[in-house]
Design a protein around this motif. Sequence first.
Motif, mmCIF file in Angstrom:
data_model
loop_
_atom_site.group_PDB
_atom_site.id
_atom_site.type_symbol
_atom_site.label_atom_id
_atom_site.label_comp_id
_atom_site.label_asym_id
_atom_site.label_seq_id
_atom_site.Cartn_x
_atom_site.Cartn_y
_atom_site.Cartn_z
ATOM 1 N N GLY A 273 0.811 -1.210 0.000
ATOM 2 C CA GLY A 273 0.000 0.000 0.000
ATOM 3 C C GLY A 273 0.842 1.257 0.000
ATOM 4 O O GLY A 273 0.525 2.235 -0.690
ATOM 5 N N GLY A 274 1.944 1.248 0.752
ATOM 6 C CA GLY A 274 2.833 2.400 0.782
ATOM 7 C C GLY A 274 3.491 2.647 -0.563
ATOM 8 O O GLY A 274 3.614 3.799 -1.010
ATOM 9 N N LEU A 275 3.915 1.586 -1.229
ATOM 10 C CA LEU A 275 4.553 1.736 -2.540
ATOM 11 C C LEU A 275 3.568 2.277 -3.572
ATOM 12 O O LEU A 275 3.913 3.146 -4.386
ATOM 13 C CB LEU A 275 5.111 0.384 -2.998
ATOM 14 C CG LEU A 275 6.302 -0.148 -2.199
ATOM 15 C CD1 LEU A 275 6.638 -1.568 -2.631
ATOM 16 C CD2 LEU A 275 7.525 0.747 -2.362
ATOM 17 N N ILE A 276 2.340 1.767 -3.542
ATOM 18 C CA ILE A 276 1.323 2.271 -4.471
ATOM 19 C C ILE A 276 1.018 3.733 -4.179
ATOM 20 O O ILE A 276 0.821 4.541 -5.100
ATOM 21 C CB ILE A 276 0.053 1.407 -4.383
ATOM 22 C CG1 ILE A 276 0.344 -0.006 -4.878
ATOM 23 C CG2 ILE A 276 -1.093 2.025 -5.185
ATOM 24 C CD1 ILE A 276 -0.803 -0.978 -4.681
ATOM 25 N N ALA A 277 0.996 4.105 -2.899
ATOM 26 C CA ALA A 277 0.754 5.505 -2.541
ATOM 27 C C ALA A 277 1.869 6.411 -3.064
ATOM 28 O O ALA A 277 1.607 7.531 -3.521
ATOM 29 C CB ALA A 277 0.630 5.630 -1.022
ATOM 30 N N ILE A 278 3.114 5.934 -3.011
ATOM 31 C CA ILE A 278 4.237 6.719 -3.530
ATOM 32 C C ILE A 278 4.100 6.931 -5.038
ATOM 33 O O ILE A 278 4.322 8.032 -5.559
ATOM 34 C CB ILE A 278 5.572 6.038 -3.189
ATOM 35 C CG1 ILE A 278 5.811 6.085 -1.681
ATOM 36 C CG2 ILE A 278 6.729 6.703 -3.924
ATOM 37 C CD1 ILE A 278 7.016 5.294 -1.228
ATOM 38 N N VAL A 279 3.707 5.874 -5.752
ATOM 39 C CA VAL A 279 3.487 6.011 -7.191
ATOM 40 C C VAL A 279 2.351 6.992 -7.469
ATOM 41 O O VAL A 279 2.418 7.806 -8.397
ATOM 42 C CB VAL A 279 3.184 4.639 -7.823
ATOM 43 C CG1 VAL A 279 2.826 4.788 -9.300
ATOM 44 C CG2 VAL A 279 4.380 3.716 -7.681
ATOM 45 N N SER A 280 1.309 6.952 -6.654
ATOM 46 C CA SER A 280 0.188 7.881 -6.822
ATOM 47 C C SER A 280 0.626 9.323 -6.587
ATOM 48 O O SER A 280 0.199 10.236 -7.309
ATOM 49 C CB SER A 280 -0.947 7.516 -5.856
ATOM 50 O OG SER A 280 -1.451 6.223 -6.124
#
Length: 294
Positions: A273-280
């Motif tokens: 979830g953190g990695l996807i948030a960074i991409v977002s």
Amino acid sequence: MGKTWRDGSLFPIVIVLIGLVVVWYVAAVLMNWSGMSDFYQRTDVTNVTFGQQLNDVLNAEKPLLPAPHQIVSELWKTTVEQAVTSKRSLVYHGWQTLSATLLGFVMGTLFGIGLAMFIVHNQAMDRSLMPWIIASQTVPILAIAPMVIVVLNAVGIAGLIPKALISTYLSFFPVVVGMVKGFRSPEAIQLDLMRTYNASRFEVFTKLRWPIALPYLFTSMKVGVAASLVGAIVGELPAGTSNGIGARLLAGSYYGQTIQIWAALLAAALLAGGLIAIVSLAERATNARLGVRA
């Protein structure tokens, strides 16, 4: 935060989370109740009240399904109460997995973009390569990972690189598919306009295809970074290493530590979830810089 709560966008999420926790507690009680009853019979424990048994069920040492508070407690013990350099720390194991994830994700993204460029600009590559790219994803990663680990270990390559290559294998596919779609998304009238301006193929790519394909890139990267994390964890399973979230999962399964297994799974989910948030966030920053309206 207040605005998000007032406009109702956060309220449904909170309700769903509360519902999941309630269902989880009910499932934990139902799955562990009979096991605790058997334990009482084996140890000749009698006169146990409902409340006492319920408390024992929700705090069992090796439950079939741990209660949510047990997993949270395990996460606290293995993150806050442990030094980050300790092999008992989930932070340490998370970093081992994260390093392979990021390296594999970067390689997979660059590789996927490169393949998409060749496919879009070369019809022979499209017809010959694209079917093989799709077919490559039909092979289970659990079958490929041990072969990659064994072959690379035989030539003296171990540690980070094998796990990163497995992550690359999983993460490049969504990028290839997304970017091929993105590079082909310009309309015919836009391409005709570029030809009217006598634009070169490079100029068409940099000034038309690439800007239009950026939304597809970030969408693909969100899928790719999660797949990359899965690849890194899977790569740790046959490697026989003692480091990483995959190693924690194996150790928990060997010794029947279900709480440790679920804590590692939750840590992996939070990491994804953190990695996807960074991409977002990178997507928002890019859109703001390009003047794209949300």
